[in-house]
Design a protein around this motif. Structure first.
Motif, PDB file in Angstrom:
ATOM      1  N   ARG A  97       0.735  -1.125  -0.005  1.00 20.77           N
ATOM      2  CA  ARG A  97       0.032   0.037   0.076  1.00 20.77           C
ATOM      3  C   ARG A  97       0.735   1.203   0.087  1.00 20.77           C
ATOM      4  O   ARG A  97       0.520   2.347  -0.713  1.00 20.77           O
ATOM      5  N   ALA A  98       2.029   1.195   0.789  1.00 24.09           N
ATOM      6  CA  ALA A  98       2.868   2.385   0.845  1.00 24.09           C
ATOM      7  C   ALA A  98       3.468   2.638  -0.525  1.00 24.09           C
ATOM      8  O   ALA A  98       3.644   3.533  -1.208  1.00 24.09           O
ATOM      9  N   MET A  99       3.971   1.394  -1.225  1.00 30.86           N
ATOM     10  CA  MET A  99       4.632   1.481  -2.667  1.00 30.86           C
ATOM     11  C   MET A  99       3.670   2.268  -3.545  1.00 30.86           C
ATOM     12  O   MET A  99       3.849   3.016  -4.230  1.00 30.86           O
ATOM     13  N   ALA A 100       2.332   1.614  -3.439  1.00 30.19           N
ATOM     14  CA  ALA A 100       1.269   2.305  -4.501  1.00 30.19           C
ATOM     15  C   ALA A 100       0.950   3.848  -4.210  1.00 30.19           C
ATOM     16  O   ALA A 100       0.862   4.504  -5.048  1.00 30.19           O
ATOM     17  N   ALA A 101       1.060   4.137  -2.822  1.00 30.59           N
ATOM     18  CA  ALA A 101       0.863   5.365  -2.461  1.00 30.59           C
ATOM     19  C   ALA A 101       2.120   6.504  -3.189  1.00 30.59           C
ATOM     20  O   ALA A 101       1.816   7.639  -3.479  1.00 30.59           O
ATOM     21  N   ARG A 102       3.217   5.866  -3.376  1.00 33.61           N
ATOM     22  CA  ARG A 102       4.253   6.497  -3.707  1.00 33.61           C
ATOM     23  C   ARG A 102       4.264   6.638  -5.379  1.00 33.61           C
ATOM     24  O   ARG A 102       5.272   7.022  -6.225  1.00 33.61           O
ATOM     25  N   GLY A 103       3.189   5.977  -5.880  1.00 33.41           N
ATOM     26  CA  GLY A 103       3.293   5.938  -7.547  1.00 33.41           C
ATOM     27  C   GLY A 103       3.627   4.632  -8.000  1.00 33.41           C
ATOM     28  O   GLY A 103       3.912   4.710  -9.717  1.00 33.41           O
ATOM     29  N   LYS A 104       4.074   3.622  -7.516  1.00 30.58           N
ATOM     30  CA  LYS A 104       4.758   2.377  -7.958  1.00 30.58           C
ATOM     31  C   LYS A 104       3.598   1.623  -8.703  1.00 30.58           C
ATOM     32  O   LYS A 104       2.616   1.579  -8.233  1.00 30.58           O
ATOM     33  N   THR A 105       4.085   0.995  -9.516  1.00 30.71           N
ATOM     34  CA  THR A 105       3.372  -0.214 -10.324  1.00 30.71           C
ATOM     35  C   THR A 105       3.549  -1.457  -9.669  1.00 30.71           C
ATOM     36  O   THR A 105       4.737  -1.792  -9.652  1.00 30.71           O
ATOM     37  N   VAL A 106       2.547  -2.107  -9.204  1.00 26.75           N
ATOM     38  CA  VAL A 106       2.832  -3.373  -8.547  1.00 26.75           C
ATOM     39  C   VAL A 106       1.611  -4.515  -9.209  1.00 26.75           C
ATOM     40  O   VAL A 106       0.641  -4.449  -9.495  1.00 26.75           O
ATOM     41  N   VAL A 107       2.400  -5.469  -9.797  1.00 27.82           N
ATOM     42  CA  VAL A 107       1.861  -6.565 -10.475  1.00 27.82           C
ATOM     43  C   VAL A 107       2.032  -7.849  -9.637  1.00 27.82           C
ATOM     44  O   VAL A 107       3.208  -8.290  -9.101  1.00 27.82           O
ATOM     45  N   LEU A 108       0.774  -8.465  -9.171  1.00 27.89           N
ATOM     46  CA  LEU A 108       0.700  -9.310  -8.169  1.00 27.89           C
ATOM     47  C   LEU A 108       0.137 -10.562  -8.663  1.00 27.89           C
ATOM     48  O   LEU A 108      -1.088 -10.315  -9.316  1.00 27.89           O
ATOM     49  N   THR A 109       0.494 -11.789  -8.548  1.00 28.40           N
ATOM     50  CA  THR A 109      -0.172 -13.173  -8.659  1.00 28.40           C
ATOM     51  C   THR A 109      -0.164 -13.572  -7.225  1.00 28.40           C
ATOM     52  O   THR A 109       0.633 -13.592  -6.554  1.00 28.40           O
ATOM     53  N   THR A 110      -1.434 -14.222  -7.113  1.00 27.28           N
ATOM     54  CA  THR A 110      -1.716 -14.738  -5.735  1.00 27.28           C
ATOM     55  C   THR A 110      -2.902 -15.786  -5.845  1.00 27.28           C
ATOM     56  O   THR A 110      -3.586 -15.773  -6.424  1.00 27.28           O
ATOM     57  N   HIS A 111      -2.656 -16.771  -4.959  1.00 25.19           N
ATOM     58  CA  HIS A 111      -3.890 -17.744  -4.679  1.00 25.19           C
ATOM     59  C   HIS A 111      -4.471 -17.465  -3.392  1.00 25.19           C
ATOM     60  O   HIS A 111      -5.938 -17.908  -3.302  1.00 25.19           O
ATOM     61  N   TYR A 112      -4.154 -16.526  -2.989  1.00 29.54           N
ATOM     62  CA  TYR A 112      -5.064 -15.830  -1.580  1.00 29.54           C
ATOM     63  C   TYR A 112      -5.840 -14.542  -2.231  1.00 29.54           C
ATOM     64  O   TYR A 112      -5.442 -13.695  -2.366  1.00 29.54           O
ATOM     65  N   LEU A 113      -7.008 -14.973  -2.508  1.00 27.95           N
ATOM     66  CA  LEU A 113      -8.071 -14.049  -3.111  1.00 27.95           C
ATOM     67  C   LEU A 113      -8.292 -12.796  -2.353  1.00 27.95           C
ATOM     68  O   LEU A 113      -8.704 -11.858  -2.755  1.00 27.95           O
ATOM     69  N   GLU A 114      -8.224 -13.245  -1.000  1.00 29.77           N
ATOM     70  CA  GLU A 114      -8.623 -11.884  -0.274  1.00 29.77           C
ATOM     71  C   GLU A 114      -7.432 -10.824  -0.127  1.00 29.77           C
ATOM     72  O   GLU A 114      -7.738  -9.774   0.068  1.00 29.77           O
ATOM     73  N   GLU A 115      -6.198 -11.337  -0.475  1.00 31.54           N
ATOM     74  CA  GLU A 115      -5.137 -10.547  -0.688  1.00 31.54           C
ATOM     75  C   GLU A 115      -5.289  -9.495  -1.857  1.00 31.54           C
ATOM     76  O   GLU A 115      -5.105  -8.305  -1.962  1.00 31.54           O
ATOM     77  N   ALA A 116      -5.864 -10.174  -2.876  1.00 28.64           N
ATOM     78  CA  ALA A 116      -6.108  -9.396  -4.006  1.00 28.64           C
ATOM     79  C   ALA A 116      -7.185  -8.379  -3.968  1.00 28.64           C
ATOM     80  O   ALA A 116      -6.986  -7.329  -4.289  1.00 28.64           O
ATOM     81  N   ASP A 117      -8.266  -9.093  -3.180  1.00 24.44           N
ATOM     82  CA  ASP A 117      -9.410  -7.976  -2.898  1.00 24.44           C
ATOM     83  C   ASP A 117      -8.900  -6.900  -2.269  1.00 24.44           C
ATOM     84  O   ASP A 117      -9.529  -5.802  -2.413  1.00 24.44           O
ATOM     85  N   GLN A 118      -8.103  -7.170  -0.871  1.00 25.58           N
ATOM     86  CA  GLN A 118      -7.714  -5.789  -0.293  1.00 25.58           C
ATOM     87  C   GLN A 118      -6.653  -5.026  -0.897  1.00 25.58           C
ATOM     88  O   GLN A 118      -6.663  -3.885  -0.646  1.00 25.58           O
ATOM     89  N   LEU A 119      -5.815  -5.466  -1.737  1.00 32.78           N
ATOM     90  CA  LEU A 119      -4.624  -4.916  -2.453  1.00 32.78           C
ATOM     91  C   LEU A 119      -4.729  -4.113  -3.701  1.00 32.78           C
ATOM     92  O   LEU A 119      -4.442  -3.039  -4.007  1.00 32.78           O
ATOM     93  N   ALA A 120      -5.546  -4.987  -4.444  1.00 34.60           N
ATOM     94  CA  ALA A 120      -5.655  -4.436  -6.028  1.00 34.60           C
ATOM     95  C   ALA A 120      -6.530  -3.664  -6.118  1.00 34.60           C
ATOM     96  O   ALA A 120      -7.633  -3.389  -5.650  1.00 34.60           O
ATOM     97  N   ASP A 121      -6.310  -2.424  -7.094  1.00 31.03           N
ATOM     98  CA  ASP A 121      -7.215  -1.566  -7.657  1.00 31.03           C
ATOM     99  C   ASP A 121      -7.823  -2.047  -9.115  1.00 31.03           C
ATOM    100  O   ASP A 121      -8.676  -1.477  -9.504  1.00 31.03           O
TER     101      ASP A 121
END
Length: 298
Positions: A172-196
């Motif tokens: 979240r802090a990296m995203a707030a600094r304008g970083k681009t994050v590409v995430l693959t995960t099997h923990y879908l709550e992780e994607a739900d909470q983190l991804a825009d």
């Protein structure tokens, strides 16, 4: 906005089989993107092509406007892949410091130890870390150059709850600094909470693209859950109007449909034996499973 990643009709074949099939995708800088799909969907192959580790059979891949293998591009990205290899006979701090020196403007050693939660392990041999700690070390190495884009392939596998929370806070802090994050995960709550933004692929093809809320609203609608009486059968529930899916967990039932008000009214009219009734929006995992089932059936 500036484009961070651009794929145009990208296909990758292995022995005549398409692992990625005509994938077109544009990701703007500052996006936290969750790339989701079942095992074998083509996620890792897609990431490998974006990173320049594999060449597409056809189509084009651009990263920060250039070719993924361009050194000027590589200096601006970081990647944490599924397998984290550690260097023998180096301590944690020495390993991170080694990676820092590959970059012109790295984050400080202390900052990398902090965001990876490895301050207490700084003088421990890297090879002696647990599986979850090695994942955190992999994250520190991926973040060493303060990248504009960071790729994280199943980053929290093996991490405990507190380590996962630290990881989420850091993303979240990296995203707030304008970083681009590409995430693959099997923990879908992780994607739900983190991804825009969530992109779902199956059999190498893009099958859904949108915010987590858009994906959930378009796919699952709302969910009625209740504890079913002993006489309630799957066939009885399936006959209710507007049911798109039913899931059982013991006697606990989840019923999915676009109009839960109508569905709940029908259940009451039919005097279905049920208690502890809840109505809620479907989760991202529910939406994901529905999407995969639909595409596999079609």
């Amino acid at each position: 906005m500036t484009t961070a990643i651009e794929l145009r009709q990208v296909t990758k074949q292995f022995k005549g089989k398409k692992a990625v099939d005509g994938l077109t995708l544009t990701v703007e800088q500052g996006t936290v993107l969750a790339l989701l799909g079942p095992n074998g969907a083509g996620k890792t192959t897609t990431i490998s092509m974006i990173l320049g580790l594999q060449e597409p059979t056809s189509g084009t891949v651009k990263l920060l406007g250039g070719h993924p293998k361009d050194q000027r591009v590589r200096d601006r990205i970081g990647a944490m892949l599924q397998d984290v290899s550690v260097i023998d006979n180096l301590k944690v701090a020495e390993t991170i410091d080694l990676f820092r020196h590959y970059y012109a403007n790295p984050l400080s050693l202390e900052q990398l130890l902090l965001i990876s939660g490895l301050e207490a392990e700084r003088n421990k041999m890297a090879s002696a870390l647990s599986g979850g700690q090695q994942r955190r070390l992999g994250f520190a190495m991926a973040a060493a150059g303060d990248p504009e884009i960071i790729f994280l392939d199943e980053p929290t596998v093996g991490m405990d709850v507190s380590s996962r929370q630290l990881f989420w806070d850091t993303i979240r802090a990296m995203a707030a600094r304008g970083k681009t994050v590409v995430l693959t995960t099997h923990y879908l709550e992780e994607a739900d909470q983190l991804a825009d933004r969530v992109v779902v692929i199956n059999n190498g093809k893009l099958i859904a693209d949108g915010t987590p809320s858009e994906i959930k609203a378009a796919t699952t609608g709302r969910v009625i859950s209740f504890t079913a009486g002993a006489g309630v059968t799957h066939e009885l529930l399936r006959a209710m109007p507007g049911v798109s899916d039913i899931k059982w967990s013991g006697r606990r039932v989840e019923m999915f449909g676009p109009d839960t008000d109508r569905l709940l009214t029908a259940l009451i009219d039919k005097r279905v034996d049920m208690k502890d009734i809840e109505v809620r929006s479907g989760g991202l995992e529910d939406a994901f499973q529905t999407l995969i089932q639909k595409t596999n059936a079609g």
